[in-house]
Design a protein around this motif. Structure first.
Motif, PDB file in Angstrom:
ATOM      1  N   PHE A 165      -9.322  -4.749  -0.421  1.00  0.00           N
ATOM      2  CA  PHE A 165      -8.186  -3.845  -0.238  1.00  0.00           C
ATOM      3  C   PHE A 165      -7.156  -4.451   0.713  1.00  0.00           C
ATOM      4  O   PHE A 165      -5.950  -4.380   0.468  1.00  0.00           O
ATOM      5  N   PHE A 166      -7.640  -5.052   1.799  1.00  0.00           N
ATOM      6  CA  PHE A 166      -6.713  -5.631   2.765  1.00  0.00           C
ATOM      7  C   PHE A 166      -6.066  -6.902   2.230  1.00  0.00           C
ATOM      8  O   PHE A 166      -4.913  -7.190   2.537  1.00  0.00           O
ATOM      9  N   ALA A 167      -6.786  -7.665   1.431  1.00  0.00           N
ATOM     10  CA  ALA A 167      -6.187  -8.855   0.804  1.00  0.00           C
ATOM     11  C   ALA A 167      -5.057  -8.431  -0.126  1.00  0.00           C
ATOM     12  O   ALA A 167      -3.979  -9.037  -0.141  1.00  0.00           O
ATOM     13  N   LEU A 168      -5.276  -7.377  -0.892  1.00  0.00           N
ATOM     14  CA  LEU A 168      -4.243  -6.870  -1.795  1.00  0.00           C
ATOM     15  C   LEU A 168      -3.059  -6.298  -1.014  1.00  0.00           C
ATOM     16  O   LEU A 168      -1.903  -6.544  -1.349  1.00  0.00           O
ATOM     17  N   ALA A 169      -3.363  -5.564   0.053  1.00  0.00           N
ATOM     18  CA  ALA A 169      -2.289  -4.981   0.872  1.00  0.00           C
ATOM     19  C   ALA A 169      -1.414  -6.070   1.488  1.00  0.00           C
ATOM     20  O   ALA A 169      -0.192  -5.919   1.593  1.00  0.00           O
ATOM     21  N   ALA A 170      -2.039  -7.186   1.876  1.00  0.00           N
ATOM     22  CA  ALA A 170      -1.293  -8.282   2.499  1.00  0.00           C
ATOM     23  C   ALA A 170      -0.294  -8.921   1.532  1.00  0.00           C
ATOM     24  O   ALA A 170       0.682  -9.533   1.952  1.00  0.00           O
TER      25      ALA A 170
ATOM     26  N   PRO B 150       7.178  -4.108   0.731  1.00  0.00           N
ATOM     27  CA  PRO B 150       6.901  -4.573   2.083  1.00  0.00           C
ATOM     28  C   PRO B 150       5.417  -4.476   2.402  1.00  0.00           C
ATOM     29  O   PRO B 150       4.702  -3.645   1.851  1.00  0.00           O
ATOM     30  N   ARG B 151       4.988  -5.315   3.307  1.00  0.00           N
ATOM     31  CA  ARG B 151       3.586  -5.344   3.716  1.00  0.00           C
ATOM     32  C   ARG B 151       3.291  -4.129   4.594  1.00  0.00           C
ATOM     33  O   ARG B 151       4.053  -3.821   5.505  1.00  0.00           O
ATOM     34  N   PRO B 152       2.208  -3.404   4.332  1.00  0.00           N
ATOM     35  CA  PRO B 152       1.861  -2.249   5.181  1.00  0.00           C
ATOM     36  C   PRO B 152       1.649  -2.681   6.631  1.00  0.00           C
ATOM     37  O   PRO B 152       1.084  -3.739   6.893  1.00  0.00           O
TER      38      PRO B 152
END
Length: 144
Positions: A107-112, A116-118
């Motif tokens: 999830f964090f890899a996808l969010a990165a 814009p980046r969360p």
């Protein structure tokens, strides 16, 4: 097998030395776990322990398992052995060597990769070991 014949490639009770299989129900209550395992090991002389289902009933057994030096197979326990690093614990869960991070790192890899980046994330969990462990992993994964 119902016929009593040995299945090809499967050990029979006599060939592998199994005396008996013991089963106890912890009723999903972690408070019941230490006494159940104590009875299985001390009264029934169990050598191999296949644990309950999930972190909340596996974790309370670990101190006794370690003390009595038994081989312990945990079913779907997340991060049960992280603190103790007991060499005779085997986790049956498809999360790899870093179970806490495994459930959240994707999830964090996808969010990165988002634009814009969360910049912030809310982490909410129940007050139980299984719920807290992925949050610990998420905190590690969220740090850039």
């Amino acid at each position: 097998m119902a016929s009593g014949r040995q299945q090809p490639g499967r050990p029979s009770r006599s060939s592998c030395g199994v005396r008996a299989v013991r089963r106890r129900d912890d009723e999903g209550n972690a408070d019941n776990v230490p006494r159940i395992y104590e009875r299985l090991i001390d009264e029934h002389d169990v050598d191999l322990v296949i644990g309950g289902y999930g972190t909340n009933t596996l974790l309370p057994a670990m101190p006794l398992i370690v003390e009595r030096e038994r081989f312990f197979v945990g079913l779907m326990g997340l991060g049960v052995n992280n603190a103790l690093l007991y060499p005779n614990y085997f986790a049956m869960i498809p999360t790899g060597p870093d179970p806490n991070a495994a459930l959240t790192e994707g999830f964090f890899a996808l969010a990165a990769e988002q634009t814009p980046r969360p910049e912030t994330v809310a982490l909410v969990s129940a007050d139980a070991e299984f719920s807290r462990n992925p949050v610990l992993g998420a905190k590690e994964s969220a740090v850039p």
